[in-house]
Design an enzyme around this catalytic site. Structure first.
Site, mmCIF file in Angstrom:
data_model
loop_
_atom_site.group_PDB
_atom_site.id
_atom_site.type_symbol
_atom_site.label_atom_id
_atom_site.label_comp_id
_atom_site.label_asym_id
_atom_site.label_seq_id
_atom_site.Cartn_x
_atom_site.Cartn_y
_atom_site.Cartn_z
ATOM 1 N N ASN A 47 120.997 113.700 20.228
ATOM 2 C CA ASN A 47 122.351 113.351 20.660
ATOM 3 C C ASN A 47 122.705 114.281 21.818
ATOM 4 O OD1 ASN A 47 125.044 112.852 21.007
ATOM 5 N ND2 ASN A 47 125.686 113.532 18.968
ATOM 6 N N LYS A 64 125.230 114.265 23.647
ATOM 7 C CA LYS A 64 126.688 114.474 23.787
ATOM 8 C C LYS A 64 127.082 114.323 25.257
ATOM 9 C CE LYS A 64 126.527 117.054 19.532
ATOM 10 N NZ LYS A 64 127.071 118.065 18.652
ATOM 11 N N HIS A 79 130.444 110.102 14.295
ATOM 12 C CA HIS A 79 130.120 111.520 14.502
ATOM 13 C C HIS A 79 131.374 112.361 14.268
ATOM 14 C CE1 HIS A 79 128.930 115.260 16.402
ATOM 15 N NE2 HIS A 79 127.688 114.861 16.252
ATOM 16 N N GLU A 81 132.588 114.722 15.836
ATOM 17 C CA GLU A 81 133.398 114.976 17.043
ATOM 18 C C GLU A 81 134.295 113.777 17.341
ATOM 19 O OE1 GLU A 81 130.057 116.118 19.490
ATOM 20 O OE2 GLU A 81 129.821 117.877 18.201
ATOM 21 N N GLU A 140 125.680 115.500 8.563
ATOM 22 C CA GLU A 140 125.933 116.589 9.503
ATOM 23 C C GLU A 140 127.113 117.425 9.014
ATOM 24 O OE1 GLU A 140 124.206 115.476 13.659
ATOM 25 O OE2 GLU A 140 126.314 114.982 13.592
ATOM 26 N N GLY A 181 126.560 122.912 16.220
ATOM 27 C CA GLY A 181 126.753 123.747 17.400
ATOM 28 C C GLY A 181 127.093 125.190 17.097
ATOM 29 N N SER A 220 122.669 122.334 14.032
ATOM 30 C CA SER A 220 121.866 123.500 14.410
ATOM 31 C C SER A 220 120.412 123.393 13.947
ATOM 32 C CB SER A 220 122.504 124.799 13.898
ATOM 33 O OG SER A 220 123.775 124.973 14.489
ATOM 34 N N GLY A 249 121.390 118.005 18.355
ATOM 35 C CA GLY A 249 122.291 118.152 19.490
ATOM 36 C C GLY A 249 121.658 119.045 20.546
#
Ligand code: 13P
Length: 249
Positions: free
Chosen positions: A9, A11, A94, A96, A166, A172, A212, A233
């Site tokens: 991903n 992003k 997701h 986010e 996730e 992150g 991560s 990510g």
């Protein structure tokens, strides 16, 4: 047997030039047999990258799609548009999107329907916040996300879905879930799928871990029986790291 999958991903990262270089580097690498490798670049790069990946086994996914089919929704991208240019996967739900764009489960369920209707494979994301884990609510949170966002699908449609667990606190942050924490949740998810659908459907459903995950910890995470790969990510932005993760089964 369920698929082993490594999905990147990206992003909102990379210039177009960087995106092309990254794809060229991934294409040049040896991808282990039997692993489905997926890249999910920003929308604007999907079409040119589909062209670059034409002769490759690497699949292309988008990071989002509209909950609507078509019409006056300025700035939105429909699942059917993505499908029409050769995109095969789409990330939906997701964290986010859930937090920064206020997407509730109902919207996510509609996006799942659009993806299925347009013959895209949804990568459905779920996962708890740190406070929810600390309050020991993580199983209940993930259960609700699955029930509200995904479990309305028929058996036939559910078979097209990939699930990504996730934990938000791991995204992150450099704080990866331990392989035992991942296994425990993946097993919980698979049991829920088995209860809502069938044992066979649950057994064939790929459940990815994200948060991560990198070239150093992927092997340990992927060694767990219910962890079928990763949604990556940061580490998917470096070809060598991404490919090393694909070699971690
Ligand atoms: P990181 O691998 O950067 O933690 O991101 C995970 C993620 O959100 C993938 O969708």
């Amino acid at each position: 047997m369920r698929k082993k999958i490594v999905a990147g991903n990206w992003k909102m990262n990379t210039s177009f030039k960087e995106a092309i270089t990254l794809i060229e580097e991934i294409k040049k690498s040896t991808i282990p047999n039997g692993i489905e490798l997926i890249v999910n670049p920003p929308f604007v790069y999907c079409q040119p990258l589909v062209q670059l990946l034409k002769s490759s086994t690497i699949k292309l996914g988008a990071q989002n799609c509209s909950e609507h089919q078509s019409g006056a929704f300025t700035g939105e991208v429909a699942a059917a548009m993505l499908q029409s240019i050769g995109v095969t996967y789409v990330i939906i739900g997701h964290s986010e999107r859930r937090s920064f764009f206020n997407e509730p489960d109902e919207t996510i369920a509609k996006k799942i329907n659009q993806a299925i209707h347009s013959e895209l494979c949804p990568i459905f994301c779920c996962g708890e916040q740190l406070s929810e884990r600390e309050a020991n609510n993580h199983f209940e949170i993930v259960k609700t996300q699955l029930e509200n966002g995904l479990f309305h699908l028929s058996e036939t449609d559910f078979k097209k879905v990939i699930i990504a667990y996730e934990p938000v606190w791991a995204i992150g942050t450099g704080i990866t879930a331990t392989s035992d924490q991942a296994q425990e949740m993946h097993q919980f998810i698979r049991t829920l799928v088995s209860k809502h659908y069938t044992h066979e459907i649950a057994d064939n459903c790929s459940i990815l871990y994200g948060g991560s995950c990198n070239a150093s910890n992927a092997k340990e995470l992927f060694s767990k029986p219910d962890v079928d790969g990763g949604l990556i990510g940061g580490a998917s932005l470096k070809a060598a790291d991404f490919i090393a993760i694909a070699h971690s089964f």
